[in-house]
Motif scaffolding. Structure first.
Motif, PDB file in Angstrom:
ATOM      1  N   PHE A 144       0.832  -1.198   0.000  1.00  0.00           N
ATOM      2  CA  PHE A 144       0.000   0.000   0.000  1.00  0.00           C
ATOM      3  C   PHE A 144       0.870   1.252   0.000  1.00  0.00           C
ATOM      4  CE2 PHE A 144      -2.728  -3.234   1.882  1.00  0.00           C
ATOM      5  CZ  PHE A 144      -3.899  -3.042   1.174  1.00  0.00           C
ATOM      6  N   VAL A 145       0.447   2.228  -0.798  1.00  0.00           N
ATOM      7  CA  VAL A 145       1.084   3.542  -0.795  1.00  0.00           C
ATOM      8  C   VAL A 145       0.038   4.508  -0.256  1.00  0.00           C
ATOM      9  CG1 VAL A 145       2.119   5.380  -2.167  1.00  0.00           C
ATOM     10  CG2 VAL A 145       2.552   2.971  -2.763  1.00  0.00           C
ATOM     11  N   GLU A 188       1.013  -3.653   8.639  1.00  0.00           N
ATOM     12  CA  GLU A 188       0.592  -3.524   7.245  1.00  0.00           C
ATOM     13  C   GLU A 188       1.819  -3.226   6.385  1.00  0.00           C
ATOM     14  OE1 GLU A 188      -3.531  -1.682   6.491  1.00  0.00           O
ATOM     15  OE2 GLU A 188      -2.859  -0.730   8.359  1.00  0.00           O
ATOM     16  N   ASN A 189       1.774  -3.687   5.145  1.00  0.00           N
ATOM     17  CA  ASN A 189       2.860  -3.533   4.187  1.00  0.00           C
ATOM     18  C   ASN A 189       2.626  -2.230   3.415  1.00  0.00           C
ATOM     19  OD1 ASN A 189       5.092  -4.204   2.635  1.00  0.00           O
ATOM     20  ND2 ASN A 189       3.930  -5.532   1.262  1.00  0.00           N
ATOM     21  N   PHE A 190       3.318  -1.135   3.815  1.00  0.00           N
ATOM     22  CA  PHE A 190       3.002   0.170   3.237  1.00  0.00           C
ATOM     23  C   PHE A 190       4.174   1.148   3.372  1.00  0.00           C
ATOM     24  CE2 PHE A 190       2.579   1.071   7.655  1.00  0.00           C
ATOM     25  CZ  PHE A 190       2.783   2.435   7.789  1.00  0.00           C
ATOM     26  N   ILE A 191       4.040   2.242   2.626  1.00  0.00           N
ATOM     27  CA  ILE A 191       4.825   3.451   2.864  1.00  0.00           C
ATOM     28  C   ILE A 191       3.847   4.621   2.814  1.00  0.00           C
ATOM     29  CG2 ILE A 191       7.032   2.639   1.942  1.00  0.00           C
ATOM     30  CD1 ILE A 191       6.398   4.416  -0.568  1.00  0.00           C
ATOM     31  N   ASN A 243      11.511   3.287  -5.278  1.00  0.00           N
ATOM     32  CA  ASN A 243      12.587   2.885  -4.354  1.00  0.00           C
ATOM     33  C   ASN A 243      12.056   1.941  -3.284  1.00  0.00           C
ATOM     34  OD1 ASN A 243      14.569   4.301  -5.712  1.00  0.00           O
ATOM     35  ND2 ASN A 243      14.382   6.111  -4.412  1.00  0.00           N
ATOM     36  N   ALA A 244      10.828   2.142  -2.842  1.00  0.00           N
ATOM     37  CA  ALA A 244      10.241   1.274  -1.816  1.00  0.00           C
ATOM     38  C   ALA A 244       9.883  -0.106  -2.388  1.00  0.00           C
ATOM     39  CB  ALA A 244       9.010   1.929  -1.209  1.00  0.00           C
ATOM     40  N   ILE A 245       9.456  -0.140  -3.643  1.00  0.00           N
ATOM     41  CA  ILE A 245       9.040  -1.403  -4.276  1.00  0.00           C
ATOM     42  C   ILE A 245      10.255  -2.232  -4.653  1.00  0.00           C
ATOM     43  CG2 ILE A 245       7.933  -2.416  -6.307  1.00  0.00           C
ATOM     44  CD1 ILE A 245       5.996  -0.053  -6.267  1.00  0.00           C
TER      45      ILE A 245
END
Length: 158
Positions: free
Chosen positions: A94-95, A135-138, A155-157
């Protein structure tokens, strides 16, 4: 998308009833949103089974909504993750695009031909539950330029 991934706009999948309700200035409740989120989960599951990476633009405002996207509505009904034998949860990153009410309201006013009027923005902020660990997010500020936002996400992905 720049990544070559398939793109879905969740707004395209709202029921005609949901669109009419929002166009009249009425906010959607959980009962309105759950079938919509379940349909989006099914789309993501279909793409996952074909090993296709996708981008979904979606106002998954609550933790429960994000949980439905990952595991489907049945996980909410049972309040448990889906059993491994049934269908495993999807891997979703999630973004969370963060912005002030004023910034986002200004952008909504410039949007033409959309069924959701800017007056509904407050209701969305009222129910917002920003993502939190595990949760998997930035979180990315929308005050940044579009190239900066995209670079931060990439960059996060990768």
């Amino acid at each position: 998308s720049q990544l070559g991934w398939k793109f879905y706009d969740a707004d395209d999948y709202h029921s005609p009833e949901n669109k009419k309700k929002m166009a009249k200035g009425a906010w959607l409740n959980d009962e309105d949103r759950i079938p919509w989120l379940s349909a989006l989960h099914d789309i993501l599951r279909s793409e996952d089974s074909s090993r296709q990476d996708v981008i979904l633009a979606c106002s998954a405002l609550k933790k429960m909504y994000r949980h439905i996207l990952v595991s489907g509505a049945s996980a909410i009904e049972s309040n448990q993750p889906e059993k491994p034998g049934k269908s495993a949860a999807l891997k979703i990153f999630f973004v969370h695009l963060e912005g002030t009410t004023n910034t986002i309201a200004g952008r909504l006013k410039k949007r033409k031909g959309h069924f959701m009027p800017p007056v509904l923005l407050k209701s969305q902020f009222d129910i917002l539950e920003p993502p939190r660990a595990p949760e998997n997010f930035i979180s990315v500020s929308v005050a940044k330029s579009l190239p900066e936002i995209l670079l931060e996400i990439e960059n996060a992905i990768f």
